[in-house]
Design a protein around this motif. Structure first.
Motif, mmCIF file in Angstrom:
data_model
loop_
_atom_site.group_PDB
_atom_site.id
_atom_site.type_symbol
_atom_site.label_atom_id
_atom_site.label_comp_id
_atom_site.label_asym_id
_atom_site.label_seq_id
_atom_site.Cartn_x
_atom_site.Cartn_y
_atom_site.Cartn_z
ATOM 1 N N ARG A 19 -15.750 9.559 59.961
ATOM 2 C CA ARG A 19 -15.310 10.823 59.379
ATOM 3 C C ARG A 19 -15.780 11.994 60.217
ATOM 4 N N GLY A 20 -16.981 11.933 60.723
ATOM 5 C CA GLY A 20 -17.489 12.998 61.599
ATOM 6 C C GLY A 20 -16.638 13.134 62.863
ATOM 7 N N GLY A 21 -16.218 12.006 63.420
ATOM 8 C CA GLY A 21 -15.354 12.032 64.604
ATOM 9 C C GLY A 21 -14.002 12.638 64.291
ATOM 10 N N GLN A 22 -13.460 12.284 63.132
ATOM 11 C CA GLN A 22 -12.162 12.844 62.741
ATOM 12 C C GLN A 22 -12.250 14.352 62.526
ATOM 13 N N VAL A 23 -13.303 14.798 61.914
ATOM 14 C CA VAL A 23 -13.486 16.241 61.693
ATOM 15 C C VAL A 23 -13.627 16.957 63.027
ATOM 16 N N PHE A 24 -14.399 16.380 63.942
ATOM 17 C CA PHE A 24 -14.583 16.994 65.257
ATOM 18 C C PHE A 24 -13.257 17.097 66.003
ATOM 19 N N ILE A 25 -12.493 16.011 66.031
ATOM 20 C CA ILE A 25 -11.205 16.000 66.741
ATOM 21 C C ILE A 25 -10.254 17.013 66.109
ATOM 22 N N HIS A 26 -10.215 17.080 64.784
ATOM 23 C CA HIS A 26 -9.342 18.033 64.105
ATOM 24 C C HIS A 26 -9.741 19.470 64.458
ATOM 25 N N THR A 27 -11.032 19.758 64.413
ATOM 26 C CA THR A 27 -11.514 21.100 64.739
ATOM 27 C C THR A 27 -11.196 21.446 66.191
ATOM 28 N N LEU A 32 -7.986 24.478 70.074
ATOM 29 C CA LEU A 32 -7.126 24.478 71.258
ATOM 30 C C LEU A 32 -5.802 25.174 70.967
ATOM 31 N N GLN A 33 -5.257 24.999 69.777
ATOM 32 C CA GLN A 33 -4.027 25.704 69.414
ATOM 33 C C GLN A 33 -4.230 27.211 69.419
ATOM 34 N N ILE A 34 -5.350 27.653 68.884
ATOM 35 C CA ILE A 34 -5.632 29.090 68.844
ATOM 36 C C ILE A 34 -5.822 29.630 70.256
ATOM 37 N N VAL A 35 -6.550 28.921 71.094
ATOM 38 C CA VAL A 35 -6.769 29.367 72.473
ATOM 39 C C VAL A 35 -5.437 29.426 73.226
ATOM 40 N N ARG A 36 -4.581 28.427 73.028
ATOM 41 C CA ARG A 36 -3.256 28.418 73.673
ATOM 42 C C ARG A 36 -2.425 29.619 73.240
ATOM 43 N N LEU A 37 -2.414 29.903 71.944
ATOM 44 C CA LEU A 37 -1.662 31.034 71.428
ATOM 45 C C LEU A 37 -2.188 32.350 72.007
#
Length: 135
Positions: A19-27, A32-37
């Motif tokens: 679960r910690g890995g999934q949260v990290f990947i999601h974050t 990355l989406q925000i930085v790209r925008l």
């Protein structure tokens, strides 16, 4: 049996780690989406500012002749010989057919001056650091 208990024992440690890995990947993905925008918005703003300065500071005769040369190229490519207004150094407009515009050295030099002027601002906007040419 508890939520994380199986017949082989507890898997709570593995579940928390996954679960910690999934949260990290999601974050990371959302960041990355925000930085790209933000990068796209910065590029659009910078290039828009460069084009504004180009239109405000370039010689209007060179701008008009650049447009006339490009329209003449397009019409010649489409098989037409339409007339366009070409600006002269005394600020008078002369109507010429497309073939004559492309053959006229004054008009071509004027269009080339505009391109050289505009490249300086575009290179500066891209961060290459070329000083825009003076008039």
């Amino acid at each position: 049996m508890g939520r994380h208990d199986t017949s082989l024992g507890s898997n709570a440690a593995h579940s928390s780690w996954l679960r910690g890995g999934q949260v990290f990947i999601h974050t990371a993905r959302m960041s990355l989406q925000i930085v790209r925008l933000m990068a796209v918005l910065c590029i659009i703003t910078t290039m828009g500012t460069a084009f504004y300065f180009i239109t405000q500071n370039a010689n209007p005769i060179d701008q008009q002749n650049w447009m006339s040369v490009n329209m003449a190229r397009l019409n010649t490519a489409l098989g037409s010989n339409r007339e366009f207004a070409v600006a002269r150094h005394d600020r008078s407009n002369v109507r010429m057919p497309s073939e004559r515009i492309l053959a006229d050295p004054y008009t071509r030099q004027s269009a080339d001056r505009f391109v050289a002027f505009a490249k300086g601002y575009i290179y500066n906007a891209l961060g290459i650091g070329v000083a825009p040419p003076s008039r």
